[in-house]
Design an enzyme around this catalytic site. Sequence first.
Site, short mmCIF file in Angstrom:
data_model
loop_
_atom_site.label_atom_id
_atom_site.label_comp_id
_atom_site.label_asym_id
_atom_site.label_seq_id
_atom_site.Cartn_x
_atom_site.Cartn_y
_atom_site.Cartn_z
N MET A 31 52.52 -25.63 79.39
CA MET A 31 52.62 -24.93 80.68
C MET A 31 51.22 -24.74 81.27
SD MET A 31 55.85 -22.41 80.38
CE MET A 31 55.07 -21.09 79.48
N HIS A 35 44.05 -24.21 76.20
CA HIS A 35 43.04 -23.60 75.31
C HIS A 35 42.95 -24.45 74.04
CE1 HIS A 35 46.55 -22.15 73.19
NE2 HIS A 35 46.93 -21.44 74.23
N GLY A 37 44.24 -24.19 71.24
CA GLY A 37 45.51 -24.48 70.56
C GLY A 37 46.15 -25.74 71.12
N HIS A 38 46.22 -25.81 72.45
CA HIS A 38 46.74 -27.02 73.09
C HIS A 38 45.89 -28.23 72.71
CE1 HIS A 38 47.92 -23.83 76.17
NE2 HIS A 38 49.09 -24.36 75.87
N ASP A 151 54.74 -20.99 68.19
CA ASP A 151 56.06 -20.72 68.75
C ASP A 151 57.10 -21.26 67.77
OD1 ASP A 151 55.38 -19.75 71.64
OD2 ASP A 151 54.06 -21.43 71.25
#
Length: 287
Positions: A31, A35, A37-38, A151
């Site tokens: 989305m 950061h 993590g992505h 997630d």
Amino acid sequence: MPELASFIPAIVEIVKNARDHGRSIGFVPTMGALHAGHLKLMQEARRENNFVVVSIFVNPLQFDRKDDLDRYPRTLAADMAVCSTVPVDLVFTPSAAELYPREQRAFVDVPGLTNHLCGAFRPGHFRGVATVVAKLFNIVRPDRAYFGEKDAQQLAVIRRMVEDLNMPVAVVGIPTVREPDGLALSSRNKHLTAEQRQLATLLPQMINEARSRLDEGERSASTIREALEPMFRTHADVRLEYFEIVEPSTLAPVERIDGPVLIAGAIWVGSTRLIDNMRWPGGQERN
Ligand code: AMP
């Protein structure tokens, strides 16, 4: 810079061309507000595939609160810069009208897996997630798709959707990237004030404390929950939404812990909702 496209026919054409040239397709749905993590997901996709597609789409179908959708950070220029460092080959930035040109009537539901954890507090959220991921898979048709273990419920839902619907894609889970003080990176961390940012570390602290108690031999989930809940009664700006110990793939709550479990929680810090989870015993799944 990666190629940027907002329309479905362009994406289909570009990916088809890559596939016709024998390239394997790695896909990272996001989305945006990218950061580290992505970035980890993209790097893993880059390592395992010859052509990497990232989608950036703030999916209205998965937001159960309008204020959360409205204030979700949108940072396309910075996101493109992140994508170009990997580098990614193609960035797909559809509008809501492109993905939902008329009222969506077909949905993907994965009941059972969505009764607990976030599913209990965010009605319709996982239906929105599964439906948009199914649509994106049909547009991009990736060989492999990358999702964060942060997630965990989303990852379990997507895995089950792919298995039950025989979708021809390999789902890859990536361990959670954290700040040095343990807070999981999240686009929503941007909403936190300096003081709230401090309070947010209570979430990983709680989960770590639960792990320590399991290491020490405690086996009752309710005993652990009762011991940890007071951590959140110290400050008016922080509230525990849920704390659960569940079976890692079915996500069913476990009271007597005698095998691997997922320890998961959600907290509110001011008006920002944060989630986190860790496995016990440690060691992350990777396939
Ligand atoms: P989002 O943009 O929040 O929808 O996230 C896109 C993908 O990045 C999802 O598969 C997330 O699970 C993953 N992700 C988000 N935060 C992290 C993190 N801190 N570490 C690893 N993956 C993450």
